[in-house]
Design an enzyme around this catalytic site. Sequence first.
Site, PDB file in Angstrom:
ATOM      1  N   THR A 188       0.822  -1.208   0.000  1.00  0.00           N
ATOM      2  CA  THR A 188       0.000   0.000   0.000  1.00  0.00           C
ATOM      3  C   THR A 188       0.861   1.265   0.000  1.00  0.00           C
ATOM      4  OG1 THR A 188      -1.499   1.269   1.420  1.00  0.00           O
ATOM      5  CG2 THR A 188      -0.098  -0.298   2.516  1.00  0.00           C
ATOM      6  N   ASP A 189       0.270   2.364  -0.454  1.00  0.00           N
ATOM      7  CA  ASP A 189       0.963   3.662  -0.379  1.00  0.00           C
ATOM      8  C   ASP A 189       0.996   4.189   1.059  1.00  0.00           C
ATOM      9  OD1 ASP A 189      -1.734   4.295  -0.123  1.00  0.00           O
ATOM     10  OD2 ASP A 189      -1.749   5.833  -1.688  1.00  0.00           O
ATOM     11  N   GLU A 190       0.208   3.580   1.959  1.00  0.00           N
ATOM     12  CA  GLU A 190       0.122   4.105   3.325  1.00  0.00           C
ATOM     13  C   GLU A 190       1.439   3.942   4.086  1.00  0.00           C
ATOM     14  OE1 GLU A 190      -3.628   3.331   5.265  1.00  0.00           O
ATOM     15  OE2 GLU A 190      -4.629   3.101   3.340  1.00  0.00           O
ATOM     16  N   TYR A 206      -2.012  -0.443  10.828  1.00  0.00           N
ATOM     17  CA  TYR A 206      -2.090  -1.129   9.526  1.00  0.00           C
ATOM     18  C   TYR A 206      -0.872  -0.778   8.674  1.00  0.00           C
ATOM     19  CZ  TYR A 206      -3.315  -1.683   4.575  1.00  0.00           C
ATOM     20  OH  TYR A 206      -3.278  -1.986   3.235  1.00  0.00           O
ATOM     21  N   LYS A 249       2.152  -3.241   7.309  1.00  0.00           N
ATOM     22  CA  LYS A 249       2.460  -3.447   5.888  1.00  0.00           C
ATOM     23  C   LYS A 249       3.904  -3.013   5.590  1.00  0.00           C
ATOM     24  CE  LYS A 249       0.187  -4.682   2.927  1.00  0.00           C
ATOM     25  NZ  LYS A 249      -0.147  -6.030   2.372  1.00  0.00           N
TER      26      LYS A 249
HETATM   27  P1  NAD Z   1      -9.422  -7.631   2.033  1.00  0.00           P
HETATM   28  O1  NAD Z   1      -9.460  -7.332   3.498  1.00  0.00           O
HETATM   29  O2  NAD Z   1     -10.649  -7.376   1.219  1.00  0.00           O
HETATM   30  O3  NAD Z   1      -9.020  -9.152   1.799  1.00  0.00           O
HETATM   31  C1  NAD Z   1      -7.987  -9.762   2.509  1.00  0.00           C
HETATM   32  C2  NAD Z   1      -8.081 -11.262   2.270  1.00  0.00           C
HETATM   33  O4  NAD Z   1      -6.990 -11.888   2.949  1.00  0.00           O
HETATM   34  C3  NAD Z   1      -9.367 -11.897   2.806  1.00  0.00           C
HETATM   35  O5  NAD Z   1      -9.904 -12.782   1.854  1.00  0.00           O
HETATM   36  C4  NAD Z   1      -8.902 -12.642   4.052  1.00  0.00           C
HETATM   37  O6  NAD Z   1      -9.690 -13.786   4.333  1.00  0.00           O
HETATM   38  C5  NAD Z   1      -7.476 -13.012   3.664  1.00  0.00           C
HETATM   39  N1  NAD Z   1      -6.604 -13.226   4.831  1.00  0.00           N
HETATM   40  C6  NAD Z   1      -6.480 -12.435   5.933  1.00  0.00           C
HETATM   41  N2  NAD Z   1      -5.595 -12.979   6.768  1.00  0.00           N
HETATM   42  C7  NAD Z   1      -5.124 -14.107   6.194  1.00  0.00           C
HETATM   43  C8  NAD Z   1      -4.170 -15.086   6.568  1.00  0.00           C
HETATM   44  N3  NAD Z   1      -3.526 -15.020   7.729  1.00  0.00           N
HETATM   45  N4  NAD Z   1      -3.919 -16.120   5.717  1.00  0.00           N
HETATM   46  C9  NAD Z   1      -4.595 -16.205   4.531  1.00  0.00           C
HETATM   47  N5  NAD Z   1      -5.529 -15.321   4.143  1.00  0.00           N
HETATM   48  C10 NAD Z   1      -5.777 -14.275   4.960  1.00  0.00           C
HETATM   49  O7  NAD Z   1      -8.183  -6.804   1.477  1.00  0.00           O
HETATM   50  P2  NAD Z   1      -7.970  -6.134   0.043  1.00  0.00           P
HETATM   51  O8  NAD Z   1      -8.533  -4.757   0.081  1.00  0.00           O
HETATM   52  O9  NAD Z   1      -8.401  -7.083  -1.005  1.00  0.00           O
HETATM   53  O10 NAD Z   1      -6.386  -5.981   0.039  1.00  0.00           O
HETATM   54  C11 NAD Z   1      -5.547  -6.997  -0.528  1.00  0.00           C
HETATM   55  C12 NAD Z   1      -4.105  -6.580  -0.395  1.00  0.00           C
HETATM   56  O11 NAD Z   1      -3.908  -5.326  -1.055  1.00  0.00           O
HETATM   57  C13 NAD Z   1      -3.663  -6.340   1.055  1.00  0.00           C
HETATM   58  O12 NAD Z   1      -2.347  -6.813   1.190  1.00  0.00           O
HETATM   59  C14 NAD Z   1      -3.718  -4.826   1.226  1.00  0.00           C
HETATM   60  O13 NAD Z   1      -2.798  -4.398   2.189  1.00  0.00           O
HETATM   61  C15 NAD Z   1      -3.338  -4.377  -0.176  1.00  0.00           C
HETATM   62  N6  NAD Z   1      -3.850  -3.063  -0.592  1.00  0.00           N
HETATM   63  C16 NAD Z   1      -5.171  -2.763  -0.482  1.00  0.00           C
HETATM   64  C17 NAD Z   1      -5.630  -1.519  -0.941  1.00  0.00           C
HETATM   65  C18 NAD Z   1      -7.104  -1.166  -0.895  1.00  0.00           C
HETATM   66  O14 NAD Z   1      -7.468  -0.028  -1.239  1.00  0.00           O
HETATM   67  N7  NAD Z   1      -7.998  -2.063  -0.521  1.00  0.00           N
HETATM   68  C19 NAD Z   1      -4.742  -0.600  -1.489  1.00  0.00           C
HETATM   69  C20 NAD Z   1      -3.387  -0.963  -1.581  1.00  0.00           C
HETATM   70  C21 NAD Z   1      -2.951  -2.186  -1.139  1.00  0.00           C
HETATM   71  P1  TYD Z   2     -10.906   3.741   3.967  1.00  0.00           P
HETATM   72  O1  TYD Z   2     -11.838   3.322   2.876  1.00  0.00           O
HETATM   73  O2  TYD Z   2     -11.059   3.126   5.319  1.00  0.00           O
HETATM   74  O3  TYD Z   2      -9.437   3.556   3.403  1.00  0.00           O
HETATM   75  P2  TYD Z   2      -8.012   4.078   4.017  1.00  0.00           P
HETATM   76  O4  TYD Z   2      -8.194   4.417   5.445  1.00  0.00           O
HETATM   77  O5  TYD Z   2      -7.148   2.866   3.824  1.00  0.00           O
HETATM   78  O6  TYD Z   2      -7.594   5.236   3.163  1.00  0.00           O
HETATM   79  O7  TYD Z   2     -11.050   5.316   4.152  1.00  0.00           O
HETATM   80  C1  TYD Z   2     -10.866   6.207   3.049  1.00  0.00           C
HETATM   81  C2  TYD Z   2     -10.967   7.599   3.599  1.00  0.00           C
HETATM   82  O8  TYD Z   2     -12.324   7.829   4.021  1.00  0.00           O
HETATM   83  C3  TYD Z   2     -10.108   7.836   4.831  1.00  0.00           C
HETATM   84  O9  TYD Z   2      -9.601   9.172   4.787  1.00  0.00           O
HETATM   85  C4  TYD Z   2     -11.069   7.679   5.997  1.00  0.00           C
HETATM   86  C5  TYD Z   2     -12.389   8.158   5.414  1.00  0.00           C
HETATM   87  N1  TYD Z   2     -13.603   7.523   5.948  1.00  0.00           N
HETATM   88  C6  TYD Z   2     -14.673   8.318   6.351  1.00  0.00           C
HETATM   89  O10 TYD Z   2     -14.629   9.561   6.306  1.00  0.00           O
HETATM   90  N2  TYD Z   2     -15.798   7.697   6.823  1.00  0.00           N
HETATM   91  C7  TYD Z   2     -15.899   6.333   6.918  1.00  0.00           C
HETATM   92  O11 TYD Z   2     -16.939   5.820   7.385  1.00  0.00           O
HETATM   93  C8  TYD Z   2     -14.792   5.526   6.470  1.00  0.00           C
HETATM   94  C9  TYD Z   2     -14.843   4.048   6.550  1.00  0.00           C
HETATM   95  C10 TYD Z   2     -13.665   6.178   5.995  1.00  0.00           C
END
Ligand code: NAD
Ligand code: TYD
Length: 355
Positions: A136-138, A162, A166
């Site tokens: 992630t960019d975070e 988080y 990461k």
């Molecule tokens: P998500 O929470 O929707 O899915 C995570 C999945 O991982 C789930 O299916 C869960 O069951 C599985 N999981 C959790 N713990 C596990 C373990 N110990 N062993 C096996 N499986 C396990 O997450 P996502 O949004 O699909 O994110 C996927 C990846 O991308 C993550 O690594 C996250 O950090 C990264 N990422 C997400 C975003 C975003 O905007 N969602 C952005 C950048 C990077």
């Molecule tokens: P989120 O979807 O949780 O992603 P991330 O925290 O990984 O960026 O949140 C996106 C942005 O929206 C973040 O600045 C937090 C804000 N947010 C709200 O304002 N209200 C909400 O109910 C949620 C879940 C997030």
Amino acid sequence: MILVTGCAGFIGSNFIHTWLASQDEPVVNLDKLTYAGNLENLSSLSGDPRHIFVQGDIGDKDLVSGLLAKYKPRSVLNFAAESHVDRSILGPGEFIQTNVVGTFNLLEAVRAYWNELPAEGDSLTKSNFRFLHVSTDEVYGTLAPNDPPFAETNPYEPNSPYAASKASSDHLVRAWHHTYGLPVLTTNCSNNYGPYHFPEKLIPLVILNALDGKPLPIYGDGQQVRDWLFVQDHCRAIMRVLEAGRVGETYNIGGWNEMANIDVVKTICSRLDVLRPRTDGRKYAEQITFVKDRPGHDRRYAIDARKIEKELGWKPQETFESGIQKTVQWYLDNPEWVKGVTSGEYRKWLGRQYG
Ligand code: NAD
Ligand code: TYD
């Protein structure tokens, strides 16, 4: 054959759909099925021999070693993680367990497998194997309004549990390359949105709360900025990095789509006003409610995606306007999926607020 982890979740399930839409190379999907894992995301692949699902933990080294020995994948892609910042604030333990310890155990199992691969040959060798880590960019922390977007050279300054977990996993992956020579790739992506997104995250939460006549919670002043990327664009980027990324490199992935949260929410409201108008004739934006801010809330994320664009020729195909239209429409078109996902864990989460 590739082994992917965490692909019953949001991005991983989209990845499997994107992967199998363009090729027949099978995918072994190892997922623990936490609250965020949902096999409904993959129900259209039921009976498809190209998708092999295994329930299990990336931290279970024996299980992972067994899968590697059995399926002999040419690559391992690690999507599995605890992924929600708010949950990491309320309970960081699982984040350390899966994102740090789990990634460590996965790396160790993969290293042992990789060590046994032949140095040369016609098919799978030590040098053409890849371990791709999805991050992630975070990890880069937060930006001030006039700062340039995050480049791969930015220092890591994670602020939430988080992000810190990461960042730790990224460092482990990097060290396994530098110390042991494991051929790794790391991608750091901005906020994704699209189909199959669990409604704890901003965009799906707002769509479903709006349709349910519930408040649309905006943390703080709603001026925090995120750089939104349609999930299929992210998946295509990962495929491109796997195909042509340089070993040991990291690639930032983003859509040049910075938006303040309040504007994201207003855009969703106006899309819904057109696609599914409120029955009382009022506007969805009337449901917007400002609530207590997230502790340590990062102000701005933005990605400089020039490296992947120049080196690998990847570009996002969706604008925020086209992507959000598709996303809102997808939630309207999939009431059964919504019913399933909102019947369990989501309900417990819904009542939570800071303060
Ligand atoms: P998500 O929470 O929707 O899915 C995570 C999945 O991982 C789930 O299916 C869960 O069951 C599985 N999981 C959790 N713990 C596990 C373990 N110990 N062993 C096996 N499986 C396990 O997450 P996502 O949004 O699909 O994110 C996927 C990846 O991308 C993550 O690594 C996250 O950090 C990264 N990422 C997400 C975003 C975003 O905007 N969602 C952005 C950048 C990077
Ligand atoms: P989120 O979807 O949780 O992603 P991330 O925290 O990984 O960026 O949140 C996106 C942005 O929206 C973040 O600045 C937090 C804000 N947010 C709200 O304002 N209200 C909400 O109910 C949620 C879940 C997030």
